[in-house]
Design a protein around this motif. Structure first.
Motif, PDB file in Angstrom:
ATOM      1  N   GLN A  12       0.831  -1.203   0.000  1.00  0.00           N
ATOM      2  CA  GLN A  12       0.000   0.000   0.000  1.00  0.00           C
ATOM      3  C   GLN A  12       0.863   1.250   0.000  1.00  0.00           C
ATOM      4  N   SER A  13       1.945   1.233   0.758  1.00  0.00           N
ATOM      5  CA  SER A  13       2.861   2.382   0.772  1.00  0.00           C
ATOM      6  C   SER A  13       3.468   2.617  -0.605  1.00  0.00           C
ATOM      7  N   LEU A  14       3.851   1.519  -1.274  1.00  0.00           N
ATOM      8  CA  LEU A  14       4.408   1.627  -2.627  1.00  0.00           C
ATOM      9  C   LEU A  14       3.378   2.213  -3.590  1.00  0.00           C
ATOM     10  N   LEU A  15       2.146   1.708  -3.552  1.00  0.00           N
ATOM     11  CA  LEU A  15       1.093   2.229  -4.431  1.00  0.00           C
ATOM     12  C   LEU A  15       0.855   3.712  -4.175  1.00  0.00           C
ATOM     13  N   ASP A  16       0.788   4.091  -2.905  1.00  0.00           N
ATOM     14  CA  ASP A  16       0.533   5.493  -2.550  1.00  0.00           C
ATOM     15  C   ASP A  16       1.677   6.397  -2.989  1.00  0.00           C
ATOM     16  N   SER A  17       2.908   6.000  -2.691  1.00  0.00           N
ATOM     17  CA  SER A  17       4.049   6.858  -3.042  1.00  0.00           C
ATOM     18  C   SER A  17       4.262   6.921  -4.550  1.00  0.00           C
ATOM     19  N   SER A  18       3.993   5.824  -5.247  1.00  0.00           N
ATOM     20  CA  SER A  18       4.141   5.824  -6.703  1.00  0.00           C
ATOM     21  C   SER A  18       3.159   6.791  -7.339  1.00  0.00           C
ATOM     22  N   LEU A  19       1.909   6.732  -6.907  1.00  0.00           N
ATOM     23  CA  LEU A  19       0.908   7.620  -7.488  1.00  0.00           C
ATOM     24  C   LEU A  19       1.171   9.075  -7.111  1.00  0.00           C
ATOM     25  N   SER A  20       1.504   9.325  -5.863  1.00  0.00           N
ATOM     26  CA  SER A  20       1.722  10.716  -5.454  1.00  0.00           C
ATOM     27  C   SER A  20       2.949  11.329  -6.136  1.00  0.00           C
ATOM     28  N   GLY A  21       3.918  10.508  -6.508  1.00  0.00           N
ATOM     29  CA  GLY A  21       5.108  11.005  -7.185  1.00  0.00           C
ATOM     30  C   GLY A  21       5.011  11.000  -8.697  1.00  0.00           C
ATOM     31  N   SER A  22       3.874  10.611  -9.222  1.00  0.00           N
ATOM     32  CA  SER A  22       3.687  10.538 -10.675  1.00  0.00           C
ATOM     33  C   SER A  22       3.356  11.896 -11.264  1.00  0.00           C
ATOM     34  N   THR A  23       3.345  11.934 -12.572  1.00  0.00           N
ATOM     35  CA  THR A  23       3.013  13.178 -13.261  1.00  0.00           C
ATOM     36  C   THR A  23       1.543  13.533 -13.037  1.00  0.00           C
ATOM     37  N   SER A  24       1.227  14.784 -13.236  1.00  0.00           N
ATOM     38  CA  SER A  24      -0.167  15.223 -13.089  1.00  0.00           C
ATOM     39  C   SER A  24      -1.054  14.517 -14.113  1.00  0.00           C
ATOM     40  N   HIS A  25      -0.509  14.236 -15.279  1.00  0.00           N
ATOM     41  CA  HIS A  25      -1.284  13.526 -16.304  1.00  0.00           C
ATOM     42  C   HIS A  25      -1.714  12.145 -15.799  1.00  0.00           C
ATOM     43  N   LEU A  26      -0.760  11.367 -15.280  1.00  0.00           N
ATOM     44  CA  LEU A  26      -1.089  10.029 -14.785  1.00  0.00           C
ATOM     45  C   LEU A  26      -2.038  10.120 -13.592  1.00  0.00           C
ATOM     46  N   ARG A  27      -1.774  11.038 -12.680  1.00  0.00           N
ATOM     47  CA  ARG A  27      -2.663  11.174 -11.522  1.00  0.00           C
ATOM     48  C   ARG A  27      -4.081  11.511 -11.961  1.00  0.00           C
ATOM     49  N   SER A  28      -4.237  12.323 -13.023  1.00  0.00           N
ATOM     50  CA  SER A  28      -5.582  12.687 -13.486  1.00  0.00           C
ATOM     51  C   SER A  28      -6.339  11.469 -14.017  1.00  0.00           C
ATOM     52  N   VAL A  30      -5.607   8.103 -12.932  1.00  0.00           N
ATOM     53  CA  VAL A  30      -5.680   7.021 -11.951  1.00  0.00           C
ATOM     54  C   VAL A  30      -6.389   7.412 -10.655  1.00  0.00           C
ATOM     55  N   GLU A  31      -6.165   8.635 -10.156  1.00  0.00           N
ATOM     56  CA  GLU A  31      -6.760   9.010  -8.875  1.00  0.00           C
ATOM     57  C   GLU A  31      -8.273   8.839  -8.917  1.00  0.00           C
ATOM     58  N   GLY A  32      -8.799   8.172  -7.892  1.00  0.00           N
ATOM     59  CA  GLY A  32     -10.228   7.886  -7.831  1.00  0.00           C
ATOM     60  C   GLY A  32     -10.630   6.680  -8.665  1.00  0.00           C
ATOM     61  N   ARG A  33      -9.678   6.071  -9.357  1.00  0.00           N
ATOM     62  CA  ARG A  33      -9.947   4.904 -10.200  1.00  0.00           C
ATOM     63  C   ARG A  33      -8.907   3.820  -9.907  1.00  0.00           C
ATOM     64  N   THR A  34      -8.737   3.531  -8.644  1.00  0.00           N
ATOM     65  CA  THR A  34      -7.741   2.545  -8.260  1.00  0.00           C
ATOM     66  C   THR A  34      -8.303   1.684  -7.134  1.00  0.00           C
ATOM     67  N   ILE A  35      -7.529   0.729  -6.687  1.00  0.00           N
ATOM     68  CA  ILE A  35      -7.948  -0.141  -5.594  1.00  0.00           C
ATOM     69  C   ILE A  35      -6.816  -0.217  -4.566  1.00  0.00           C
ATOM     70  N   THR A  36      -7.161  -0.704  -3.396  1.00  0.00           N
ATOM     71  CA  THR A  36      -6.181  -0.822  -2.321  1.00  0.00           C
ATOM     72  C   THR A  36      -5.293  -2.045  -2.546  1.00  0.00           C
ATOM     73  N   ALA A  37      -4.230  -2.120  -1.779  1.00  0.00           N
ATOM     74  CA  ALA A  37      -3.331  -3.277  -1.842  1.00  0.00           C
ATOM     75  C   ALA A  37      -4.083  -4.560  -1.505  1.00  0.00           C
ATOM     76  N   ALA A  38      -4.935  -4.513  -0.495  1.00  0.00           N
ATOM     77  CA  ALA A  38      -5.698  -5.712  -0.117  1.00  0.00           C
ATOM     78  C   ALA A  38      -6.630  -6.140  -1.245  1.00  0.00           C
ATOM     79  N   GLN A  39      -7.282  -5.178  -1.887  1.00  0.00           N
ATOM     80  CA  GLN A  39      -8.153  -5.512  -3.008  1.00  0.00           C
ATOM     81  C   GLN A  39      -7.335  -6.075  -4.167  1.00  0.00           C
TER      82      GLN A  39
END
Length: 172
Positions: A12-28, A30-39
C-alpha cells in the motif's frame, strides 16, 4: 491471499508513493480509479498474463509475454533459460511489467528482478515456497524446474493500478 499484514502495508505504501510522485497527467487518470493493496491481492490470483519489458545490450527495448504470479505483494515470472529475456535480465536486471484486463484493470510495475533459482549457485530461501506453488499450479513434472526454467521476482520501486470500477473487479 498469501500476503502478510507487513507485506500488504508495504504494498500500500508503494502504491501510494508511486501515485503521489507521478506526473499530473497520470494522476488525473488514476486518482479515484484505483484499488487498495488488499483488493489488488484479492484480484491478482492464479496466473496473470504479463507484458514484460527488458533491454538489449544495445539499449533497445524488448517486450514479450510471461506467466505472472502475484505472491507476497510482488510479481513472480519465469522463462526458459535459453530465452533472450533471460539473457537480458542476467545482464540488465531492470524490468517493467504490465498486466491488463481490457479496460477494467491495469497494473504497471517498474523494478529490478532477482533470480530465484540460479543454475550454478544456491537458490534463494524463497525458491522452495515458490516451487511448491508452481508445481501445484502447473504440475509436478511440467518442467525440469532446476535446469530448464529460470524464475524471477520483480522487486518494485514503482507500481500503480488503474481500476475504474472496483466493484466489478472485486465482486462486491
Amino acid at each position: 491471499m498469501r500476503e502478510t499484514p507487513e507485506e500488504l502495508s508495504g504494498l500500500q505504501s508503494l502504491l501510494d508513493s508511486s501515485l503521489s510522485g507521478s506526473t499530473s497527467h497520470l494522476r488525473s487518470i488514476v486518482e479515484g480509479r484505483t484499488i487498495t493493496a488488499a483488493q489488488l491481492t484479492g484480484v491478482l490470483t492464479g496466473m496473470c498474463t504479463l507484458a514484460l519489458s527488458t533491454v538489449t545490450a544495445k539499449g533497445e527495448p524488448r517486450i514479450s509475454g510471461a506467466d505472472g504470479h502475484f505472491l507476497h505483494g510482488r510479481w513472480h515470472f519465469g522463462t526458459a533459460r535459453s530465452a533472450a529475456k533471460a539473457r537480458h535480465l542476467a545482464a540488465r536486471p531492470a524490468a517493467s511489467v504490465a498486466h491488463m484486463r481490457g479496460e477494467d484493470l491495469g497494473v504497471f510495475t517498474h523494478g529490478t528482478v532477482e533470480e530465484l533459482n540460479p543454475e550454478v549457485a544456491e537458490t534463494t530461501p524463497d525458491w522452495q515456497e515458490l516451487l511448491a506453488y508452481l508445481k501445484d499450479f502447473y504440475g509436478d513434472d511440467a518442467f525440469d524446474w532446476n535446469r530448464e526454467v529460470v524464475y524471477y521476482r520483480l522487486n518494485p520501486h514503482w507500481m500503480t493500478v488503474y481500476a475504474p470500477d472496483p466493484d466489478k473487479l472485486t465482486g462486491t
